[in-house]
Design an enzyme around this catalytic site. Sequence first.
Site, PDB file in Angstrom:
ATOM      1  N   GLY A  12       0.823  -1.216   0.000  1.00 31.30           N
ATOM      2  CA  GLY A  12       0.000   0.000   0.000  1.00 31.30           C
ATOM      3  C   GLY A  12       0.855   1.264   0.000  1.00 31.30           C
ATOM      4  O   GLY A  12       2.092   1.203  -0.091  1.00 31.30           O
ATOM      5  N   LEU A  61      -4.944 -11.115   5.919  1.00 25.43           N
ATOM      6  CA  LEU A  61      -4.497 -11.342   7.310  1.00 25.43           C
ATOM      7  C   LEU A  61      -5.646 -11.703   8.253  1.00 25.43           C
ATOM      8  O   LEU A  61      -5.401 -12.038   9.410  1.00 25.43           O
ATOM      9  CB  LEU A  61      -3.750 -10.106   7.828  1.00 25.43           C
ATOM     10  CG  LEU A  61      -2.362  -9.953   7.197  1.00 25.43           C
ATOM     11  CD1 LEU A  61      -2.014  -8.485   7.032  1.00 25.43           C
ATOM     12  CD2 LEU A  61      -1.298 -10.653   8.038  1.00 25.43           C
ATOM     13  N   SER A 127      -4.109   7.307  13.769  1.00 23.30           N
ATOM     14  CA  SER A 127      -4.456   8.520  13.024  1.00 23.30           C
ATOM     15  C   SER A 127      -4.836   9.652  13.970  1.00 23.30           C
ATOM     16  O   SER A 127      -5.384   9.415  15.053  1.00 23.30           O
ATOM     17  CB  SER A 127      -5.649   8.186  12.122  1.00 23.30           C
ATOM     18  OG  SER A 127      -6.249   9.355  11.637  1.00 23.30           O
ATOM     19  N   TYR A 152     -14.637   4.023  10.462  1.00 28.30           N
ATOM     20  CA  TYR A 152     -13.183   3.940  10.237  1.00 28.30           C
ATOM     21  C   TYR A 152     -12.428   4.510  11.444  1.00 28.30           C
ATOM     22  O   TYR A 152     -11.530   3.882  11.997  1.00 28.30           O
ATOM     23  CB  TYR A 152     -12.797   4.707   8.960  1.00 28.30           C
ATOM     24  CG  TYR A 152     -11.337   5.074   8.920  1.00 28.30           C
ATOM     25  CD1 TYR A 152     -10.380   4.125   8.590  1.00 28.30           C
ATOM     26  CD2 TYR A 152     -10.899   6.362   9.258  1.00 28.30           C
ATOM     27  CE1 TYR A 152      -9.036   4.455   8.602  1.00 28.30           C
ATOM     28  CE2 TYR A 152      -9.576   6.695   9.267  1.00 28.30           C
ATOM     29  CZ  TYR A 152      -8.640   5.739   8.934  1.00 28.30           C
ATOM     30  OH  TYR A 152      -7.307   6.066   8.964  1.00 28.30           O
ATOM     31  N   LYS A 156      -9.804   2.786  14.566  1.00 30.90           N
ATOM     32  CA  LYS A 156      -8.469   3.216  15.017  1.00 30.90           C
ATOM     33  C   LYS A 156      -8.455   3.348  16.542  1.00 30.90           C
ATOM     34  O   LYS A 156      -7.506   2.923  17.206  1.00 30.90           O
ATOM     35  CB  LYS A 156      -8.075   4.549  14.366  1.00 30.90           C
ATOM     36  CG  LYS A 156      -7.817   4.450  12.878  1.00 30.90           C
ATOM     37  CD  LYS A 156      -6.595   3.602  12.560  1.00 30.90           C
ATOM     38  CE  LYS A 156      -6.445   3.295  11.089  1.00 30.90           C
ATOM     39  NZ  LYS A 156      -5.481   2.224  10.788  1.00 30.90           N
ATOM     40  N   ASN A 202      -9.356  11.779  -1.256  1.00 27.71           N
ATOM     41  CA  ASN A 202      -8.419  12.651  -0.535  1.00 27.71           C
ATOM     42  C   ASN A 202      -7.960  13.797  -1.422  1.00 27.71           C
ATOM     43  O   ASN A 202      -7.971  13.717  -2.649  1.00 27.71           O
ATOM     44  CB  ASN A 202      -7.214  11.846  -0.030  1.00 27.71           C
ATOM     45  CG  ASN A 202      -7.625  10.837   1.041  1.00 27.71           C
ATOM     46  OD1 ASN A 202      -7.483   9.638   0.844  1.00 27.71           O
ATOM     47  ND2 ASN A 202      -8.168  11.318   2.141  1.00 27.71           N
TER      48      ASN A 202
HETATM   49  N1  UFG Z   1     -10.763  18.415   0.510  1.00 29.61           N
HETATM   50  C1  UFG Z   1     -11.285  19.244  -0.446  1.00 29.61           C
HETATM   51  N2  UFG Z   1     -11.612  18.715  -1.659  1.00 29.61           N
HETATM   52  C2  UFG Z   1     -11.422  17.378  -1.957  1.00 29.61           C
HETATM   53  C3  UFG Z   1     -10.877  16.543  -0.959  1.00 29.61           C
HETATM   54  C4  UFG Z   1     -10.562  17.098   0.264  1.00 29.61           C
HETATM   55  O1  UFG Z   1     -11.482  20.454  -0.238  1.00 29.61           O
HETATM   56  O2  UFG Z   1     -11.754  16.958  -3.073  1.00 29.61           O
HETATM   57  C5  UFG Z   1     -10.379  18.993   1.811  1.00 29.61           C
HETATM   58  C6  UFG Z   1     -11.109  18.389   2.985  1.00 29.61           C
HETATM   59  O3  UFG Z   1     -12.321  19.061   3.229  1.00 29.61           O
HETATM   60  C7  UFG Z   1     -10.088  18.572   4.095  1.00 29.61           C
HETATM   61  C8  UFG Z   1      -8.739  18.487   3.390  1.00 29.61           C
HETATM   62  O4  UFG Z   1      -9.022  18.725   2.017  1.00 29.61           O
HETATM   63  O5  UFG Z   1     -10.217  19.840   4.635  1.00 29.61           O
HETATM   64  C9  UFG Z   1      -8.072  17.138   3.533  1.00 29.61           C
HETATM   65  O6  UFG Z   1      -8.994  16.132   3.162  1.00 29.61           O
HETATM   66  P1  UFG Z   1      -8.555  14.612   2.960  1.00 29.61           P
HETATM   67  O7  UFG Z   1      -9.766  13.842   2.547  1.00 29.61           O
HETATM   68  O8  UFG Z   1      -7.348  14.536   2.081  1.00 29.61           O
HETATM   69  O9  UFG Z   1      -8.061  14.198   4.413  1.00 29.61           O
HETATM   70  P2  UFG Z   1      -8.887  14.207   5.794  1.00 29.61           P
HETATM   71  O10 UFG Z   1      -8.182  15.193   6.669  1.00 29.61           O
HETATM   72  O11 UFG Z   1     -10.325  14.361   5.630  1.00 29.61           O
HETATM   73  O12 UFG Z   1      -8.706  12.697   6.251  1.00 29.61           O
HETATM   74  C10 UFG Z   1      -7.457  12.216   6.506  1.00 29.61           C
HETATM   75  C11 UFG Z   1      -7.352  10.730   6.152  1.00 29.61           C
HETATM   76  C12 UFG Z   1      -8.163   9.894   7.095  1.00 29.61           C
HETATM   77  C13 UFG Z   1      -7.912  10.280   8.507  1.00 29.61           C
HETATM   78  C14 UFG Z   1      -8.132  11.746   8.706  1.00 29.61           C
HETATM   79  C15 UFG Z   1      -7.822  12.203  10.101  1.00 29.61           C
HETATM   80  O13 UFG Z   1      -7.796  10.507   4.830  1.00 29.61           O
HETATM   81  O14 UFG Z   1      -7.783   8.555   6.893  1.00 29.61           O
HETATM   82  O15 UFG Z   1      -7.247  12.442   7.853  1.00 29.61           O
HETATM   83  O16 UFG Z   1      -8.286  13.493  10.297  1.00 29.61           O
HETATM   84  F1  UFG Z   1      -8.754   9.625   9.352  1.00 29.61           F
END
Ligand code: UFG
Length: 344
Positions: A12, A61, A127, A152, A156, A202
Amino acid sequence: MKQKILVAGGTGYIGSHTTVELQNAGFDVLIIDDLSNSNIEVLDGIEHITGIRPDFVQLDLKDKEGTRKVLEQHPGIKGVILFAASKAVGESVQKPLKYYRNNIVTLLNILELMPEFGIEGIVFSSSCTVYGQPDILPVTEDAPIKPAMSPYGNTKQINEEIIKDTIHAGTPIKSVLLRYFNPIGAHPSAEIGELPNGVPQNLIPYLTQTAIGIRKELSVFGDDYNTPDGSCIRDYINVVDLAKAHVTAMNRMLDGKSEENVEIFNLGTGRGVSVLELINTFERATGVKVPHKIVGRREGDIEQVWANPERANKVLGWTAQETLENTLKSAWKWQLHLREKGIQ
Ligand code: UFG
Protein backbone atom coordinates in the site's frame (compact mmCIF):
# COMPACT_ATOMS: atom_id res chain seq x y z
CA MET A 1 22.53 -11.11 10.50
CA LYS A 2 19.86 -8.73 9.26
CA GLN A 3 16.75 -8.40 11.41
CA LYS A 4 13.51 -9.38 9.75
CA ILE A 5 10.35 -7.25 9.85
CA LEU A 6 6.84 -8.20 8.76
CA VAL A 7 5.17 -5.32 6.94
CA ALA A 8 1.45 -6.10 6.93
CA GLY A 9 -0.07 -4.12 4.07
CA GLY A 10 3.37 -3.44 2.59
CA THR A 11 2.27 -2.88 -1.02
CA GLY A 12 0.00 0.00 0.00
CA TYR A 13 0.84 3.69 -0.03
CA ILE A 14 2.57 4.13 3.33
CA GLY A 15 3.59 0.46 3.57
CA SER A 16 5.61 0.58 0.35
CA HIS A 17 7.48 3.74 1.38
CA THR A 18 8.19 2.20 4.78
CA THR A 19 9.48 -1.00 3.19
CA VAL A 20 11.99 1.10 1.23
CA GLU A 21 13.19 2.88 4.37
CA LEU A 22 13.45 -0.39 6.33
CA GLN A 23 15.57 -1.89 3.56
CA ASN A 24 17.71 1.26 3.42
CA ALA A 25 18.25 0.88 7.17
CA GLY A 26 19.43 -2.72 6.76
CA PHE A 27 16.29 -4.68 7.66
CA ASP A 28 14.97 -7.69 5.75
CA VAL A 29 11.30 -7.23 4.90
CA LEU A 30 8.51 -9.74 4.47
CA ILE A 31 5.34 -8.19 3.05
CA ILE A 32 1.94 -9.76 3.55
CA ASP A 33 -0.79 -8.04 1.57
CA ASP A 34 -4.03 -9.26 -0.02
CA LEU A 35 -3.66 -6.68 -2.84
CA SER A 36 -7.26 -5.59 -2.21
CA ASN A 37 -6.23 -1.94 -2.54
CA SER A 38 -2.77 -2.16 -4.10
CA ASN A 39 -0.89 -3.63 -7.02
CA ILE A 40 1.78 -6.34 -7.27
CA GLU A 41 3.90 -3.99 -9.45
CA VAL A 42 4.67 -1.95 -6.34
CA LEU A 43 7.28 -4.65 -5.64
CA ASP A 44 9.09 -3.64 -8.86
CA GLY A 45 9.07 -0.01 -7.74
CA ILE A 46 10.57 -0.95 -4.37
CA GLU A 47 13.21 -3.09 -6.08
CA HIS A 48 14.12 -0.27 -8.51
CA ILE A 49 14.77 2.05 -5.57
CA THR A 50 16.65 -0.23 -3.18
CA GLY A 51 17.94 -3.01 -5.42
CA ILE A 52 16.26 -5.52 -3.11
CA ARG A 53 12.99 -7.30 -3.79
CA PRO A 54 11.18 -7.84 -0.50
CA ASP A 55 9.74 -11.27 0.25
CA PHE A 56 6.05 -11.19 -0.57
CA VAL A 57 3.07 -13.37 0.29
CA GLN A 58 -0.41 -12.58 -0.98
CA LEU A 59 -2.73 -13.32 1.90
CA ASP A 60 -5.69 -11.83 3.74
CA LEU A 61 -4.50 -11.34 7.31
CA LYS A 62 -7.99 -12.15 8.57
CA ASP A 63 -6.98 -15.75 7.74
CA LYS A 64 -5.26 -16.67 10.99
CA GLU A 65 -4.24 -20.21 9.99
CA GLY A 66 -2.85 -18.89 6.71
CA THR A 67 -0.90 -16.23 8.56
CA ARG A 68 0.43 -18.83 11.01
CA LYS A 69 1.70 -20.93 8.09
CA VAL A 70 3.47 -17.93 6.58
CA LEU A 71 5.15 -17.19 9.92
CA GLU A 72 6.24 -20.85 10.19
CA GLN A 73 7.79 -20.56 6.73
CA HIS A 74 9.55 -17.28 7.63
CA PRO A 75 11.04 -17.84 11.08
CA GLY A 76 12.92 -15.16 12.99
CA ILE A 77 10.66 -12.14 12.46
CA LYS A 78 11.48 -9.57 15.16
CA GLY A 79 8.85 -6.93 14.62
CA VAL A 80 5.68 -6.18 12.73
CA ILE A 81 4.33 -2.95 11.27
CA LEU A 82 0.58 -3.06 10.75
CA PHE A 83 -0.71 -0.97 7.86
CA ALA A 84 -3.19 -3.49 6.44
CA ALA A 85 -6.61 -1.93 6.95
CA SER A 86 -9.56 -0.44 5.12
CA LYS A 87 -9.18 3.34 5.18
CA ALA A 88 -11.91 5.17 3.28
CA VAL A 89 -13.84 7.30 5.77
CA GLY A 90 -16.96 7.63 3.55
CA GLU A 91 -17.11 3.94 2.65
CA SER A 92 -16.86 3.03 6.32
CA VAL A 93 -20.14 4.83 6.97
CA GLN A 94 -21.82 2.78 4.23
CA LYS A 95 -20.17 -0.53 5.13
CA PRO A 96 -19.36 -0.46 8.83
CA LEU A 97 -19.11 -4.23 9.25
CA LYS A 98 -16.48 -4.46 6.51
CA TYR A 99 -14.40 -1.94 8.49
CA TYR A 100 -14.91 -3.55 11.87
CA ARG A 101 -14.11 -7.01 10.48
CA ASN A 102 -11.08 -6.02 8.38
CA ASN A 103 -9.50 -3.65 10.84
CA ILE A 104 -10.17 -5.53 14.05
CA VAL A 105 -9.84 -9.21 13.14
CA THR A 106 -6.50 -8.55 11.45
CA LEU A 107 -5.12 -6.93 14.60
CA LEU A 108 -6.45 -9.71 16.86
CA ASN A 109 -4.78 -12.36 14.70
CA ILE A 110 -1.45 -10.56 14.71
CA LEU A 111 -1.51 -9.95 18.48
CA GLU A 112 -2.35 -13.61 19.14
CA LEU A 113 0.39 -14.86 16.82
CA MET A 114 3.17 -12.49 17.99
CA PRO A 115 4.09 -14.31 21.24
CA GLU A 116 3.78 -17.70 19.51
CA PHE A 117 6.53 -16.69 17.10
CA GLY A 118 8.62 -14.55 19.45
CA ILE A 119 7.78 -11.32 17.59
CA GLU A 120 8.79 -8.62 20.04
CA GLY A 121 7.08 -5.45 18.91
CA ILE A 122 4.30 -3.95 16.81
CA VAL A 123 4.24 -0.50 15.25
CA PHE A 124 0.62 0.44 14.62
CA SER A 125 -0.74 2.90 12.03
CA SER A 126 -3.07 5.14 13.95
CA SER A 127 -4.46 8.52 13.02
CA CYS A 128 -5.05 12.02 14.30
CA THR A 129 -8.69 11.20 13.67
CA VAL A 130 -8.73 9.92 17.28
CA TYR A 131 -8.59 13.56 18.49
CA GLY A 132 -11.67 14.68 16.51
CA GLN A 133 -11.74 18.50 16.65
CA PRO A 134 -9.20 19.18 19.42
CA ASP A 135 -9.96 21.88 21.97
CA ILE A 136 -6.33 23.02 22.01
CA LEU A 137 -4.07 23.39 18.97
CA PRO A 138 -1.50 22.21 18.19
CA VAL A 139 -2.69 18.89 19.55
CA THR A 140 -0.49 16.78 21.84
CA GLU A 141 -0.69 13.04 22.50
CA ASP A 142 -2.31 13.76 25.86
CA ALA A 143 -5.35 15.46 24.31
CA PRO A 144 -8.60 13.65 25.04
CA ILE A 145 -9.85 11.04 22.59
CA LYS A 146 -13.12 12.31 21.09
CA PRO A 147 -16.07 10.17 19.96
CA ALA A 148 -15.24 8.87 16.50
CA MET A 149 -16.87 10.59 13.52
CA SER A 150 -16.96 7.40 11.41
CA PRO A 151 -16.67 3.61 11.78
CA TYR A 152 -13.18 3.94 10.24
CA GLY A 153 -12.14 6.38 12.98
CA ASN A 154 -13.73 4.14 15.56
CA THR A 155 -11.63 1.16 14.41
CA LYS A 156 -8.47 3.22 15.02
CA GLN A 157 -9.60 4.04 18.56
CA ILE A 158 -10.62 0.44 19.25
CA ASN A 159 -7.34 -0.87 17.82
CA GLU A 160 -5.36 1.39 20.13
CA GLU A 161 -7.39 0.11 23.10
CA ILE A 162 -6.95 -3.53 22.06
CA ILE A 163 -3.17 -3.10 21.89
CA LYS A 164 -3.03 -1.34 25.28
CA ASP A 165 -5.25 -3.96 26.96
CA THR A 166 -3.26 -6.85 25.50
CA ILE A 167 0.05 -5.46 26.72
CA HIS A 168 -1.44 -4.44 30.07
CA ALA A 169 -2.51 -8.07 30.52
CA GLY A 170 1.12 -9.14 30.38
CA THR A 171 1.58 -10.29 26.79
CA PRO A 172 5.36 -10.07 26.27
CA ILE A 173 5.34 -7.58 23.44
CA LYS A 174 5.87 -3.84 23.03
CA SER A 175 4.07 -1.36 20.83
CA VAL A 176 4.43 2.06 19.32
CA LEU A 177 1.20 3.74 18.21
CA LEU A 178 1.89 6.30 15.49
CA ARG A 179 -0.83 8.88 14.99
CA TYR A 180 -0.44 10.18 11.46
CA PHE A 181 -1.68 13.57 10.39
CA ASN A 182 -2.21 13.88 6.59
CA PRO A 183 0.42 11.88 4.69
CA ILE A 184 1.01 13.18 1.15
CA GLY A 185 3.56 13.07 -1.67
CA ALA A 186 5.56 10.23 -3.15
CA HIS A 187 9.08 8.84 -3.20
CA PRO A 188 11.33 11.39 -4.98
CA SER A 189 12.19 8.74 -7.59
CA ALA A 190 8.47 8.52 -8.51
CA GLU A 191 8.88 4.72 -8.49
CA ILE A 192 6.21 4.40 -5.80
CA GLY A 193 3.37 6.65 -4.66
CA GLU A 194 -0.31 6.75 -3.88
CA LEU A 195 -2.58 4.87 -6.28
CA PRO A 196 -6.18 5.51 -5.33
CA ASN A 197 -8.94 3.28 -6.68
CA GLY A 198 -11.57 5.14 -8.70
CA VAL A 199 -12.41 8.75 -7.92
CA PRO A 200 -10.01 9.94 -5.19
CA GLN A 201 -11.56 10.99 -1.90
CA ASN A 202 -8.42 12.65 -0.53
CA LEU A 203 -7.25 16.10 -1.46
CA ILE A 204 -3.85 15.50 -3.06
CA PRO A 205 -4.70 12.72 -5.52
CA TYR A 206 -7.80 14.69 -6.56
CA LEU A 207 -5.69 17.82 -6.96
CA THR A 208 -2.96 16.14 -9.07
CA GLN A 209 -5.58 14.36 -11.21
CA THR A 210 -7.23 17.75 -11.81
CA ALA A 211 -3.91 19.39 -12.63
CA ILE A 212 -3.19 16.72 -15.26
CA GLY A 213 -6.69 16.95 -16.74
CA ILE A 214 -8.27 13.67 -15.56
CA ARG A 215 -10.75 15.65 -13.44
CA LYS A 216 -12.34 18.90 -14.57
CA GLU A 217 -12.00 20.84 -11.35
CA LEU A 218 -11.21 20.40 -7.71
CA SER A 219 -13.98 21.11 -5.25
CA VAL A 220 -12.86 23.00 -2.15
CA PHE A 221 -15.16 21.80 0.59
CA GLY A 222 -16.15 25.03 2.33
CA ASP A 223 -14.69 28.52 2.71
CA ASP A 224 -16.83 29.55 5.68
CA TYR A 225 -14.88 27.85 8.46
CA ASN A 226 -13.45 29.79 11.35
CA THR A 227 -9.95 29.86 9.82
CA PRO A 228 -7.97 32.76 8.29
CA ASP A 229 -9.10 32.05 4.70
CA GLY A 230 -12.22 30.07 5.60
CA SER A 231 -10.99 26.69 4.30
CA CYS A 232 -10.06 23.71 6.52
CA ILE A 233 -6.60 23.36 8.00
CA ARG A 234 -4.53 20.16 8.15
CA ASP A 235 -0.96 19.12 8.89
CA TYR A 236 0.39 17.62 5.65
CA ILE A 237 3.31 15.28 6.28
CA ASN A 238 5.67 13.95 3.60
CA VAL A 239 5.23 10.20 3.18
CA VAL A 240 8.99 9.47 3.14
CA ASP A 241 9.44 11.42 6.38
CA LEU A 242 6.54 9.43 7.80
CA ALA A 243 8.07 6.14 6.62
CA LYS A 244 11.36 6.98 8.35
CA ALA A 245 9.55 7.43 11.67
CA HIS A 246 8.51 3.76 11.48
CA VAL A 247 12.13 2.68 11.20
CA THR A 248 13.07 4.83 14.18
CA ALA A 249 10.15 3.45 16.21
CA MET A 250 11.06 -0.13 15.32
CA ASN A 251 14.71 0.35 16.25
CA ARG A 252 13.67 1.88 19.56
CA MET A 253 11.52 -1.12 20.47
CA LEU A 254 13.98 -3.76 19.30
CA ASP A 255 16.92 -2.04 21.01
CA GLY A 256 14.99 -2.07 24.31
CA LYS A 257 14.93 1.73 24.50
CA SER A 258 11.16 2.18 24.92
CA GLU A 259 10.30 3.93 28.19
CA GLU A 260 6.85 2.33 28.28
CA ASN A 261 5.53 -0.89 26.77
CA VAL A 262 3.10 1.20 24.75
CA GLU A 263 4.33 4.53 23.43
CA ILE A 264 2.29 7.02 21.41
CA PHE A 265 3.63 9.62 19.00
CA ASN A 266 2.07 12.28 16.78
CA LEU A 267 3.62 12.29 13.33
CA GLY A 268 3.15 15.68 11.77
CA THR A 269 5.11 18.77 10.83
CA GLY A 270 3.63 21.05 13.48
CA ARG A 271 2.37 23.40 10.77
CA GLY A 272 -1.25 23.85 9.77
CA VAL A 273 -1.98 24.58 6.10
CA SER A 274 -5.38 25.47 4.63
CA VAL A 275 -6.83 23.87 1.52
CA LEU A 276 -6.55 27.16 -0.41
CA GLU A 277 -2.96 27.68 0.75
CA LEU A 278 -2.12 24.17 -0.36
CA ILE A 279 -3.54 24.77 -3.85
CA ASN A 280 -1.51 28.01 -4.11
CA THR A 281 1.66 26.30 -2.94
CA PHE A 282 1.17 23.49 -5.48
CA GLU A 283 0.69 26.01 -8.30
CA ARG A 284 3.79 27.96 -7.25
CA ALA A 285 5.96 24.86 -6.79
CA THR A 286 5.02 23.17 -10.08
CA GLY A 287 3.94 26.07 -12.30
CA VAL A 288 0.77 24.09 -13.06
CA LYS A 289 -2.70 25.58 -12.54
CA VAL A 290 -5.37 23.73 -10.58
CA PRO A 291 -8.90 24.65 -11.69
CA HIS A 292 -10.98 24.77 -8.52
CA LYS A 293 -14.25 26.05 -7.14
CA ILE A 294 -15.64 26.53 -3.66
CA VAL A 295 -18.51 24.20 -2.81
CA GLY A 296 -20.36 23.39 0.42
CA ARG A 297 -18.76 21.76 3.43
CA ARG A 298 -18.14 17.99 3.37
CA GLU A 299 -20.04 16.20 6.12
CA GLY A 300 -17.85 14.99 8.94
CA ASP A 301 -14.87 17.25 8.17
CA ILE A 302 -12.88 18.59 11.09
CA GLU A 303 -12.36 22.37 10.87
CA GLN A 304 -8.71 22.48 11.80
CA VAL A 305 -6.09 20.15 13.21
CA TRP A 306 -2.34 20.17 13.31
CA ALA A 307 0.22 18.35 15.41
CA ASN A 308 2.41 19.23 18.28
CA PRO A 309 5.20 16.82 17.22
CA GLU A 310 7.54 17.66 20.15
CA ARG A 311 7.36 14.23 21.72
CA ALA A 312 8.37 12.53 18.47
CA ASN A 313 11.08 15.17 17.97
CA LYS A 314 12.57 14.74 21.44
CA VAL A 315 11.93 11.12 22.35
CA LEU A 316 12.14 9.42 18.95
CA GLY A 317 14.67 11.88 17.61
CA TRP A 318 12.53 12.18 14.48
CA THR A 319 11.53 15.42 12.78
CA ALA A 320 9.70 16.00 9.51
CA GLN A 321 12.37 17.29 7.11
CA GLU A 322 10.85 17.86 3.69
CA THR A 323 9.34 21.18 2.64
CA LEU A 324 5.71 21.35 1.54
CA GLU A 325 6.90 22.63 -1.88
CA ASN A 326 9.11 19.59 -2.49
CA THR A 327 6.45 17.25 -1.19
CA LEU A 328 3.90 18.68 -3.62
CA LYS A 329 6.46 18.47 -6.44
CA SER A 330 6.93 14.78 -5.62
CA ALA A 331 3.14 14.22 -5.81
CA TRP A 332 3.11 15.92 -9.22
CA LYS A 333 6.11 13.89 -10.48
CA TRP A 334 4.27 10.73 -9.42
CA GLN A 335 1.14 11.80 -11.31
CA LEU A 336 3.29 12.40 -14.43
CA HIS A 337 4.89 8.99 -13.97
CA LEU A 338 1.43 7.37 -13.84
CA ARG A 339 0.55 9.04 -17.13
CA GLU A 340 3.79 7.84 -18.74
CA LYS A 341 2.94 4.31 -17.67
CA GLY A 342 -0.61 4.74 -18.98
CA ILE A 343 -2.05 3.94 -15.55
CA GLN A 344 -3.91 7.18 -14.82
N1 UFG B 1 -10.76 18.42 0.51
C1 UFG B 1 -11.28 19.24 -0.45
N2 UFG B 1 -11.61 18.71 -1.66
C2 UFG B 1 -11.42 17.38 -1.96
C3 UFG B 1 -10.88 16.54 -0.96
C4 UFG B 1 -10.56 17.10 0.26
O1 UFG B 1 -11.48 20.45 -0.24
O2 UFG B 1 -11.75 16.96 -3.07
C5 UFG B 1 -10.38 18.99 1.81
C6 UFG B 1 -11.11 18.39 2.98
O3 UFG B 1 -12.32 19.06 3.23
C7 UFG B 1 -10.09 18.57 4.10
C8 UFG B 1 -8.74 18.49 3.39
O4 UFG B 1 -9.02 18.72 2.02
O5 UFG B 1 -10.22 19.84 4.64
C9 UFG B 1 -8.07 17.14 3.53
O6 UFG B 1 -8.99 16.13 3.16
P1 UFG B 1 -8.55 14.61 2.96
O7 UFG B 1 -9.77 13.84 2.55
O8 UFG B 1 -7.35 14.54 2.08
O9 UFG B 1 -8.06 14.20 4.41
P2 UFG B 1 -8.89 14.21 5.79
O10 UFG B 1 -8.18 15.19 6.67
O11 UFG B 1 -10.33 14.36 5.63
O12 UFG B 1 -8.71 12.70 6.25
C10 UFG B 1 -7.46 12.22 6.51
C11 UFG B 1 -7.35 10.73 6.15
C12 UFG B 1 -8.16 9.89 7.09
C13 UFG B 1 -7.91 10.28 8.51
C14 UFG B 1 -8.13 11.75 8.71
C15 UFG B 1 -7.82 12.20 10.10
O13 UFG B 1 -7.80 10.51 4.83
O14 UFG B 1 -7.78 8.55 6.89
O15 UFG B 1 -7.25 12.44 7.85
O16 UFG B 1 -8.29 13.49 10.30
F1 UFG B 1 -8.75 9.62 9.35
